[in-house]
Design a protein around this motif. Structure first.
Motif, PDB file in Angstrom:
ATOM      1  N   PRO A 114       0.832  -1.216   0.000  1.00 20.83           N
ATOM      2  CA  PRO A 114       0.000   0.000   0.000  1.00 20.83           C
ATOM      3  C   PRO A 114       0.858   1.254   0.000  1.00 20.83           C
ATOM      4  CG  PRO A 114      -0.727  -1.568   1.666  1.00 20.83           C
ATOM      5  CD  PRO A 114       0.581  -2.056   1.143  1.00 20.83           C
ATOM      6  N   PHE A 115       0.377   2.314  -0.676  1.00 23.41           N
ATOM      7  CA  PHE A 115       1.002   3.624  -0.691  1.00 23.41           C
ATOM      8  C   PHE A 115       2.424   3.604  -1.231  1.00 23.41           C
ATOM      9  CE2 PHE A 115      -2.092   3.625   2.806  1.00 23.41           C
ATOM     10  CZ  PHE A 115      -2.935   4.636   2.357  1.00 23.41           C
ATOM     11  N   LEU A 116       2.702   2.707  -2.188  1.00 20.66           N
ATOM     12  CA  LEU A 116       4.007   2.697  -2.835  1.00 20.66           C
ATOM     13  C   LEU A 116       4.144   3.959  -3.681  1.00 20.66           C
ATOM     14  CD1 LEU A 116       6.642   1.227  -3.644  1.00 20.66           C
ATOM     15  CD2 LEU A 116       5.366   0.269  -5.566  1.00 20.66           C
ATOM     16  N   ASN A 117       5.252   4.689  -3.500  1.00 20.82           N
ATOM     17  CA  ASN A 117       5.494   5.902  -4.277  1.00 20.82           C
ATOM     18  C   ASN A 117       6.330   5.602  -5.508  1.00 20.82           C
ATOM     19  OD1 ASN A 117       7.481   8.333  -4.836  1.00 20.82           O
ATOM     20  ND2 ASN A 117       5.621   9.219  -3.943  1.00 20.82           N
ATOM     21  N   SER A 118       7.498   4.990  -5.323  1.00 19.29           N
ATOM     22  CA  SER A 118       8.391   4.737  -6.449  1.00 19.29           C
ATOM     23  C   SER A 118       9.429   3.696  -6.071  1.00 19.29           C
ATOM     24  CB  SER A 118       9.073   6.029  -6.891  1.00 19.29           C
ATOM     25  OG  SER A 118       9.708   6.664  -5.788  1.00 19.29           O
ATOM     26  N   PHE A 119      10.138   3.179  -7.109  1.00 16.92           N
ATOM     27  CA  PHE A 119      11.110   2.109  -6.913  1.00 16.92           C
ATOM     28  C   PHE A 119      12.271   2.342  -7.880  1.00 16.92           C
ATOM     29  CE2 PHE A 119      13.069  -1.802  -6.327  1.00 16.92           C
ATOM     30  CZ  PHE A 119      13.202  -2.485  -7.529  1.00 16.92           C
ATOM     31  N   TYR A 120      13.540   2.396  -7.353  1.00 16.70           N
ATOM     32  CA  TYR A 120      14.737   2.604  -8.163  1.00 16.70           C
ATOM     33  C   TYR A 120      15.613   1.352  -8.150  1.00 16.70           C
ATOM     34  CZ  TYR A 120      13.756   7.463  -6.595  1.00 16.70           C
ATOM     35  OH  TYR A 120      13.183   8.635  -6.264  1.00 16.70           O
ATOM     36  N   ILE A 121      16.363   1.166  -9.248  1.00 15.58           N
ATOM     37  CA  ILE A 121      17.426   0.158  -9.316  1.00 15.58           C
ATOM     38  C   ILE A 121      18.724   0.914  -9.599  1.00 15.58           C
ATOM     39  CG2 ILE A 121      18.285  -1.902 -10.474  1.00 15.58           C
ATOM     40  CD1 ILE A 121      15.420  -2.552 -11.244  1.00 15.58           C
ATOM     41  N   TYR A 122      19.702   0.841  -8.697  1.00 18.68           N
ATOM     42  CA  TYR A 122      20.943   1.612  -8.794  1.00 18.68           C
ATOM     43  C   TYR A 122      22.083   0.700  -9.208  1.00 18.68           C
ATOM     44  CZ  TYR A 122      25.109   4.164  -7.111  1.00 18.68           C
ATOM     45  OH  TYR A 122      26.323   4.765  -7.002  1.00 18.68           O
ATOM     46  N   ASN A 123      22.800   1.081 -10.295  1.00 15.79           N
ATOM     47  CA  ASN A 123      23.971   0.344 -10.773  1.00 15.79           C
ATOM     48  C   ASN A 123      25.108   1.349 -10.885  1.00 15.79           C
ATOM     49  OD1 ASN A 123      25.958  -1.045 -12.211  1.00 15.79           O
ATOM     50  ND2 ASN A 123      24.447  -2.237 -13.370  1.00 15.79           N
ATOM     51  N   LYS A 124      26.015   1.329  -9.888  1.00 16.80           N
ATOM     52  CA  LYS A 124      27.084   2.324  -9.843  1.00 16.80           C
ATOM     53  C   LYS A 124      28.063   2.149 -10.992  1.00 16.80           C
ATOM     54  CE  LYS A 124      30.636   4.260  -6.807  1.00 16.80           C
ATOM     55  NZ  LYS A 124      31.240   4.229  -5.468  1.00 16.80           N
ATOM     56  N   ARG A 125      28.417   0.891 -11.287  1.00 14.77           N
ATOM     57  CA  ARG A 125      29.406   0.666 -12.348  1.00 14.77           C
ATOM     58  C   ARG A 125      28.877   1.130 -13.700  1.00 14.77           C
ATOM     59  NH1 ARG A 125      31.308  -5.261 -12.435  1.00 14.77           N
ATOM     60  NH2 ARG A 125      29.100  -5.640 -12.099  1.00 14.77           N
ATOM     61  N   ALA A 126      27.576   0.984 -13.941  1.00 16.25           N
ATOM     62  CA  ALA A 126      27.003   1.451 -15.197  1.00 16.25           C
ATOM     63  C   ALA A 126      26.688   2.944 -15.150  1.00 16.25           C
ATOM     64  CB  ALA A 126      25.735   0.668 -15.515  1.00 16.25           C
ATOM     65  N   GLY A 127      26.717   3.529 -13.932  1.00 16.18           N
ATOM     66  CA  GLY A 127      26.399   4.948 -13.803  1.00 16.18           C
ATOM     67  C   GLY A 127      24.953   5.248 -14.115  1.00 16.18           C
ATOM     68  N   LEU A 128      24.060   4.277 -13.793  1.00 15.89           N
ATOM     69  CA  LEU A 128      22.656   4.422 -14.159  1.00 15.89           C
ATOM     70  C   LEU A 128      21.758   4.164 -12.965  1.00 15.89           C
ATOM     71  CD1 LEU A 128      22.637   2.501 -17.574  1.00 15.89           C
ATOM     72  CD2 LEU A 128      22.586   4.973 -17.268  1.00 15.89           C
ATOM     73  N   ILE A 129      20.584   4.771 -13.023  1.00 14.20           N
ATOM     74  CA  ILE A 129      19.491   4.444 -12.101  1.00 14.20           C
ATOM     75  C   ILE A 129      18.270   4.147 -12.966  1.00 14.20           C
ATOM     76  CG2 ILE A 129      17.914   5.325 -10.355  1.00 14.20           C
ATOM     77  CD1 ILE A 129      20.125   6.895  -9.160  1.00 14.20           C
ATOM     78  N   TYR A 130      17.668   2.973 -12.762  1.00 12.99           N
ATOM     79  CA  TYR A 130      16.511   2.558 -13.537  1.00 12.99           C
ATOM     80  C   TYR A 130      15.253   2.881 -12.738  1.00 12.99           C
ATOM     81  CZ  TYR A 130      20.085  -0.141 -16.020  1.00 12.99           C
ATOM     82  OH  TYR A 130      21.186  -0.527 -16.723  1.00 12.99           O
ATOM     83  N   PHE A 131      14.314   3.534 -13.427  1.00  9.58           N
ATOM     84  CA  PHE A 131      13.073   3.912 -12.755  1.00  9.58           C
ATOM     85  C   PHE A 131      11.963   4.031 -13.798  1.00  9.58           C
ATOM     86  CE2 PHE A 131      10.214   7.516 -11.819  1.00  9.58           C
ATOM     87  CZ  PHE A 131       9.496   6.932 -10.790  1.00  9.58           C
ATOM     88  N   ASP A 132      10.843   3.396 -13.493  1.00  8.22           N
ATOM     89  CA  ASP A 132       9.638   3.528 -14.313  1.00  8.22           C
ATOM     90  C   ASP A 132       9.893   3.184 -15.784  1.00  8.22           C
ATOM     91  OD1 ASP A 132       7.197   6.107 -15.082  1.00  8.22           O
ATOM     92  OD2 ASP A 132       6.964   3.961 -14.708  1.00  8.22           O
ATOM     93  N   GLY A 133      10.660   2.090 -15.997  1.00 12.78           N
ATOM     94  CA  GLY A 133      10.903   1.630 -17.357  1.00 12.78           C
ATOM     95  C   GLY A 133      11.927   2.447 -18.117  1.00 12.78           C
ATOM     96  N   LYS A 134      12.702   3.341 -17.440  1.00 13.71           N
ATOM     97  CA  LYS A 134      13.701   4.163 -18.111  1.00 13.71           C
ATOM     98  C   LYS A 134      15.028   4.039 -17.384  1.00 13.71           C
ATOM     99  CE  LYS A 134      10.202   7.677 -19.256  1.00 13.71           C
ATOM    100  NZ  LYS A 134       9.168   7.118 -18.386  1.00 13.71           N
ATOM    101  N   ALA A 135      16.113   4.319 -18.132  1.00 13.47           N
ATOM    102  CA  ALA A 135      17.461   4.325 -17.559  1.00 13.47           C
ATOM    103  C   ALA A 135      17.924   5.774 -17.456  1.00 13.47           C
ATOM    104  CB  ALA A 135      18.410   3.514 -18.429  1.00 13.47           C
ATOM    105  N   PHE A 136      18.212   6.250 -16.242  1.00 16.48           N
ATOM    106  CA  PHE A 136      18.646   7.622 -16.006  1.00 16.48           C
ATOM    107  C   PHE A 136      20.136   7.627 -15.647  1.00 16.48           C
ATOM    108  CE2 PHE A 136      14.602   9.944 -15.599  1.00 16.48           C
ATOM    109  CZ  PHE A 136      13.719   8.874 -15.519  1.00 16.48           C
ATOM    110  N   PRO A 137      20.938   8.466 -16.287  1.00 14.64           N
ATOM    111  CA  PRO A 137      22.309   8.679 -15.788  1.00 14.64           C
ATOM    112  C   PRO A 137      22.223   9.265 -14.378  1.00 14.64           C
ATOM    113  CG  PRO A 137      22.043   9.562 -18.009  1.00 14.64           C
ATOM    114  CD  PRO A 137      20.673   9.222 -17.545  1.00 14.64           C
ATOM    115  N   THR A 138      23.125   8.821 -13.511  1.00 15.79           N
ATOM    116  CA  THR A 138      23.052   9.267 -12.112  1.00 15.79           C
ATOM    117  C   THR A 138      23.185  10.782 -11.987  1.00 15.79           C
ATOM    118  OG1 THR A 138      25.417   8.824 -11.907  1.00 15.79           O
ATOM    119  CG2 THR A 138      23.908   7.097 -11.187  1.00 15.79           C
ATOM    120  N   ALA A 139      23.930  11.389 -12.896  1.00 18.21           N
ATOM    121  CA  ALA A 139      24.157  12.835 -12.794  1.00 18.21           C
ATOM    122  C   ALA A 139      22.899  13.645 -13.073  1.00 18.21           C
ATOM    123  CB  ALA A 139      25.268  13.260 -13.759  1.00 18.21           C
TER     124      ALA A 139
END
Length: 758
Positions: A114-139
């Protein structure tokens, strides 16, 4: 005695009158003292009562908070077990198509939180954060606060962090967009690392709305007066006066509360010229403090209300006391007249009470151990002609179809019928034995026999004839069917409880013989020695008949299965029904279209209530009623079953392909789909419907099973076992192996070789 009462009636009436006057005076005095004390001391009690109620309310909020946070932790751990999530966390340079496929799989995961806001997947070596079906550069990821925390480390694993984050609807790769609105959340970070540096992690953001909803559910009118402070003195749930993430440790309103060492308590404080009762409860799990401000008018209002009610109650009690004094003089004579009538009927009551006391003693004698000296005294008191020489025997009768019997007759009627049955039993047994009949309750009637001979064979023959005669006469005169159980000869009176218990146990076996049964404890003991072999083949036939929808075949197998327990221990029948339920569950679960619709609780309940049935035929009818429900489900699911049969063939082809080509590192659902000339998406859907398991999960599990077999060989290294099982990335192999087996490949290899598995 009556003359004595008549002669002293006037003095007794005066004594009773004085006693009641004294009683009224005492009540009035006590009422005055208690009312005064209640008013003087009630403020303290009111405060304590309000504080206790508020503390319980805060403790419930704390419990709900802990429960929700545990749910969030379990959700993260389950997500960590997802192969797609693991791949996004660990691998670098993933192709766009593969990344999109993995993100699509992660997006399809159903997070029941209940009341889930969001969920991230963090990959430091790739320099990416995955969220909502997209890959975001950490910067350029909008939630730079979490990026900073992940990069600097020092985050407590699976511990809630109160934060403000951009609203999920405002996340975008275009940094020129206006700053989005923010949400108040509690963030949970899960990473699998013992070092301070975080290489990959899962972040789950839970909206603060759930905690506010919990508080409002406890008391909607006072939810604005409740707040939560963490161990650093930061407000993690605020209100209109105290804002979210505001430092509370530096405010005078909280200094005394936050400095307390007790886990719960209260204080009275004036804030902004208004007096409050401040209640607090600390959570040892989260190290949070839950605080509620209760306006002091709540306490003082109750005090005023109590003062009014105290005065009203005092006046009412005083008035009733005066009226009681006036009425007592008129009713005392009636009370004594009633006492005289009671004494006149004393003989009849004592006679009845004597019978009841004798029955109570016989019931104790038949059901529990008693000291021999006490038994001798009671035998003499009630005129029971039992000695200690020779031996004893027991017979226990049970009313057949006792359930309908209790519905047909009232409690008083059943007591009268039990009395009649004991009279019939006593009259028929008296010419042959020294005996006593006793109502053991719940439909059981006991016959305790003191033997005058040591010829046990002759006694048993005589008892056989006597029990049959009792059954005949009771049914003729009272219309009640009885089953009976005859115990074994006893050497001492103290053995009666054990023998009665064995007779009651033997009466359960009337299932196999029907109403008006005559059972022997010795015969039941022999049946219990026989080993019953559960007919697995019959259950297989039944499952096949169920899936084919063959009603007659199901009923036939059900009858044969129940009848196979005849002549064995009663526990064999219970275990047969239970094993039937478990076998059906196991068999039906192999057919996914039926697994969710078939319920087995009725079978388990039936096994627990077998003692309430009269015949095996009744049990067969009950089971057939359950099977009829299963057959109806099968009939409704006929189309789905045909589809499942098609899926089964496809399932065998996929499993054969995996068993043959598992060492190929390129083996994946797409390769198998190409081999079967299907689309990968369609193959995944079919395989999941047919087996209940994702195809990728099955490939990974099968490879790991093969790796375990290879690791059992002494000359096989971990690297070789990984490659020969289809894993080229040794680190990925280590991660998966430990996840699925709980130990590392090296630990498993050492354990397998030490136990000689190779």
């Amino acid at each position: 005695m009556l003359t004595f009462i008549s002669r002293n009636k006037r003095g007794a009436m005066l004594s009773y009158f004085k006693m009641f006057i004294s009683f009224v005076a005492i009540v009035m005095a006590a009422n005055i003292v208690l009312s005064t004390s209640m008013y003087v001391k009630y403020e303290r009690h009111s405060i304590k009562q309000v504080q206790n109620y508020t503390a319980e309310e805060l403790a419930q909020i704390s419990y709900s908070t802990n429960f929700m946070f545990e749910a969030a932790k379990m959700t993260l751990i389950q997500l960590y077990a997802n192969p797609s999530v693991l791949k996004l966390m660990n691998q670098v340079n993933l192709g766009e198509l593969e990344t999109a496929s993995l993100l699509n799989q992660v997006g399809g995961v159903n997070i029941n939180l209940p009341f889930l806001n969001s969920f991230y997947i963090y990959n430091k070596r790739a320099g990416l954060i995955y969220f909502d079906g997209k890959a975001f550069p950490t910067a350029s990821f909008p939630d730079q606060d979490m990026v900073r925390r992940l990069e600097t480390g020092g985050i407590n694993n699976l511990h809630p962090i109160a934060r403000k984050i951009p609203s999920p609807s405002g996340y975008t790769l275009l940094t020129s967009e206006p700053r989005p609105e923010t949400d108040n959340v509690y963030s949970f970070v899960f990473y699998d690392s013992s070092s301070a540096q975080i290489d990959n992690a899962l972040v789950l953001n839970v909206s603060q709305a759930w905690l506010k909803t919990t508080v409002e559910a406890m008391d909607p009118h006072a939810s604005g007066n409740t707040l939560v402070v963490d161990s650093t003195g930061l407000i993690v749930m605020g209100n209109e006066r105290y804002r979210y993430l505001e430092p509370a440790a530096f405010r005078d309103d909280f200094k005394d509360v936050l400095s307390q060492s007790d886990p719960a308590g209260y204080e009275i404080k004036t804030i902004d010229q208004q007096k409050y009762l401040i209640t607090y409860v600390s959570s040892p799990i989260l190290d949070w403090t839950y605080i509620k401000f209760t306006p002091y008018e709540v306490v003082s209002g109750k005090l005023k209300q109590l003062m009014v009610w105290t005065l009203i109650i005092f006046l009412v009690v005083t008035l009733l006391s005066v009226l009681a004094v006036m009425v007592i003089s008129r009713v005392v004579y009636g009370l004594f007249s009633s006492k005289i009538r009671e004494l006149e009927n004393q003989y009849d009551r004592e006679k009845h009470t004597g019978f009841e006391k004798k029955q109570q003693f016989l019931r104790m004698l038949a059901t529990r151990p008693m000291e021999e000296s006490l038994v001798r005294k009671r035998l003499a008191r009630y005129g029971i002609d039992f000695g200690t020489e020779l031996g004893f025997m027991t017979v226990v009768f049970r009313i057949d179809r006792y359930g309908p019997y209790t519905v047909q007759y009232s409690l008083e009627d059943r007591a009268l019928l039990a009395y009649g049955m004991m009279n019939v039993i006593g009259e028929l047994a008296a010419p042959h034995f020294r005996q006593e009949a006793v109502d053991l309750e719940d439909g059981y009637i006991g016959l305790l026999i003191h033997l005058d001979t040591d010829d046990s064979e002759a006694v048993v023959l005589k008892l056989d004839t006597l029990v049959k005669e009792i059954q005949e006469k009771v049914e003729k005169f009272l219309g009640i069917s009885l089953s009976g159980a005859i115990g074994e000869p006893l050497e001492h009176l103290a053995e009666l409880p054990g023998s009665v218990g064995l007779c009651m146990e033997a009466l359960a076996y009337k299932l196999f013989t029907g109403p008006r049964s005559l059972l022997y404890v010795s015969g039941v003991k022999e049946m219990k020695k026989k080993d019953y072999v559960f007919p697995e083949q019959m259950v297989t036939e039944m499952i096949e008949a169920l899936l084919e929808g063959e009603d007659d075949a199901v009923r036939s197998v059900c009858k044969r299965l129940v009848e196979s327990t005849r002549g064995y221990a009663f526990a064999s029948l219970q275990s047969t029904v239970l094993r039937l339920a478990f076998s059906l569950k196991e068999g039906m679960q192999k057919v996914p279209v039926l697994a969710d619709e078939v319920h087995y609780d009725p079978f388990i309940q039936l096994a627990g209530g077998l003692a309430g049935f009269e015949t095996l035929e009744d049990i067969v009818d009950k089971l057939n009623a359950q099977f009829e429900s299963l057959l109806e489900i099968v009939r409704r699911s006929r189309k789905e079953l045909k589809k499942y049969e098609r899926y089964s063939g496809m399932l065998e082809q996929v499993q054969a392909f995996v068993e043959q080509d598992y060492a190929n590192p390129n083996l994946n659902p797409e390769l198998i789909a190409q081999h079967l000339q299907l689309s990968a998406k369609y193959l995944r859907t079919l395989y999941l419907q047919a087996s209940g398991e994702p195809l990728g999960e099955y490939i990974t599990r099968y490879r790991l099973d093969r790796a375990k077999t290879l690791l059992g060989h002494a000359d096989m290294t971990v690297q070789e076992a990984a490659v020969r099982s289809g894993f080229l990335n040794i680190n990925y192999f280590y991660t998966l192996f430990k996840k699925y087996n709980g130990i590392t490949p090296n630990e498993f290899r050492s354990l397998a070789q030490s136990e000689g598995l190779g």
